[in-house]
Design a protein around this motif. Structure first.
Motif: not given
Ligand SMILES: Cc1cc2nc3c(=O)[nH]c(=O)nc-3n(C[C@H](O)[C@H](O)[C@H](O)COP(=O)(O)OP(=O)(O)OC[C@H]3O[C@@H](n4cnc5c(N)ncnc54)[C@H](O)[C@@H]3O)c2cc1C
Lengths: 72, 386
Positions: B10-12, B14, B16, B45, B47-49, B51, B77, B107, B154, B260, B268, B270
């Motif tokens: 459930v959830g795609a 990072a 999932g 996002l 810039t990825l901090h 990572h 879905a 998430g 941010e 999350d 994060t 990672a």
């Protein structure tokens, strides 16, 4: 990839399926790894099928290795 | 137990996508349900901090391609209910399905102040995406509400656009000292601690917020407010599964939770990827039941990447006769490497080959092991992934 950064010649054996991911990881790490691509999958193969994977990739490996060593 | 899928994710985001990829890579039938588009928080996002994954969209593309390449079916879905099994029953906006194992990687919801008028002002001054909406506030003041690492990043991003950025921290900041120094160095950023937003001002578009601090109540004229508080996990989605005060799920037997959405998660990228990988492996282990699902896995996974621009370091002093194999301890990886290593051994007439194995794909390669290989060998053949 970390090994290559430290000056070790470190070919990565990767299956076709995971090639894009490994390439993405490599780009992210700003390295240009030597890749030895074999058909997917590897897990669950019989010894004969595995031998086929070795056969298929050995030529590339030896070429890559000779090149890194500076031998024809 | 018969079921429509071996694994339903459930959830795609990072977590999932990683869980699904790992499970499918082991030959399982995997579906990943996503109510929006793949990537989750990542797509917001640039810039990825902390990572190495390039930009959010680039990492999304790579994770999605890898999952689909491994055979994951992405289903667009919303999952509205999960009843643990066996088999687990999922109610989705497209109907009901069953799965032998479920991974919840849903998430957190976007930030929310919970104030009257907030929904009406969304997109008219209220935003949770600095990368998407920051440029709209060029030359105008904004406020950011939150206390974590990403609130700080941010705020720093918004400082590139807005004339002033007021960071309203409900209690005390939880962000790192490094981030704190960056904020302090930014002339346009002011941090107010112990600050609660009590009202949103503006008709049709945001014109300000009311803020209460220990010194009393004040009005802050801002054109934008970015809340990163009030984010909630998918508590209640899975029948009978406990959640913490923020709705983040506590995994229990039969229900895997990754990223999350998991109580206690690091929040994060990672950590989300590591969690996803661990959940994928746990799903494989749960269903293995003696089946020979041997896989070559990435032994370098988790090795801390170097910061951008770090150059190659001096070559080792090892000779060309010093060649090793480095694999995960999964038998087929080892055999593939031994087969290839054998060819090289014969070709170069090497007396012997070194050998090292990483114990588990879900943990970082031991730095000592990498050190040893780097110092002792000229060439190391590494098994990465199937
Ligand atoms: C503003 C901000 C900036 C950040 N910056 C960084 C950074 O620079 N570096 C870093 O390491 N981390 C950063 N993070 C943290 C990082 O983005 C997250 O930890 C990570 O993306 C979480 O991944 P996830 O897969 O667990 O969840 P998500 O990315 O949230 O993915 C969950 C997915 O599940 C879907 N979903 C939810 N419920 C359902 C349902 N019922 N049915 C179907 N689909 C559903 C959602 O649509 C979503 O796509 C940041 C976070 C924020 C908020």
């Amino acid at each position: 990839m970390e090994l290559e950064r430290r000056g070790v010649v470190a070919p990565l054996v990767v299956t076709e399926t995971f090639l894009p991911l490994v390439q993405a990881q490599a780009r992210a790490r700003r390295v240009d790894p030597r890749l030895l691509v074999v058909p997917h999958p590897v897990g669950g193969l019989t010894p004969d099928e595995l031998a086929g994977r070795v056969e298929g990739a050995a030529g590339d490996l030896l070429r890559m290795a000779d090149e890194a060593r500076g031998r024809p | 137990m018969s079921a429509d899928w071996d694994v339903a994710v459930v959830g795609a985001g990072a977590a999932g996508l990683t869980a699904a990829r790992v499970a499918a890579g082991a030959g399982l039938r995997v579906v990943a349900y996503e109510r929006l588009g793949p990537g989750g928080q990542l797509v917001n996002l640039t810039t990825l901090h902390d990572h190495p994954g390039g930009t959010g969209p680039e990492l999304t593309a790579a994770l999605t391609a890898a999952a689909e390449g491994a055979g994951v079916r992405l289903a667009y879905a919303e999952v509205t209910r999960v009843q643990p099994g066996p088999p687990t029953r999922l109610t989705t906006s497209e109907g009901e399905v069953t799965a032998r194992v479920v991974v919840v990687a849903a998430g957190l919801s976007p930030g929310r102040l919970g104030l009257p008028g907030e929904a009406e002002l969304a997109g008219r001054g209220v935003s949770t995406c600095a990368a998407c909406d920051g440029p709209l506030f060029r030359g105008r003041p904004v406020a950011v509400v939150g206390d974590d690492e990403w609130t700080a990043t941010e705020a720093l991003e918004l400082a590139g656009h807005a004339t002033a950025v007021t960071v309203l921290v409900p209690g005390e900041p939880r962000w790192s000292a490094a981030r704190d120094r960056l904020l302090a160095a930014q002339q346009r950023v002011e941090v107010l601690t112990g600050a609660a937003v009590t009202a949103l001002r503006g008709e049709g578009a945001l014109s300000g917020v009311a803020v209460r601090t220990a010194d009393g109540e004040r009005e802050l004229a801002v054109a934008g407010v970015f809340p990163f508080v009030g984010r909630r996990g998918p508590g209640g989605l899975v029948e009978g599964l406990a959640a913490d005060a923020d709705g983040r799920l506590v995994p229990s037997a039969g229900v895997l939770v990754a990223g999350d959405a998991r109580a206690g998660a690091d929040q994060t990228l990672a950590a989300a990827e590591a969690d996803g990988r661990a959940a994928g492996e746990a799903a494989v282990a749960a269903l293995a039941a003696g089946a020979g699902s041997l896989r070559v896995v990435d032994p370098t996974h988790g090795v801390r990447p170097e910061p951008a621009g770090a150059g190659a370091v001096a070559a080792s002093t090892a000779a060309w006769t010093d060649v090793a194999l480095f694999t995960n301890s999964k038998p087929n990886a080892t055999e593939l490497l031994r087969g290839l290593g054998g060819r090289l051994q014969a070709h170069w007439a090497l007396p012997e080959l070194g050998f090292a194995a990483k114990e588990s794909a879900s943990v970082a390669a031991d730095p000592d092991q990498i050190d040893w290989l780097a110092q002792r060998f000229k060439m190391v053949l590494v098994a990465v992934g199937d």
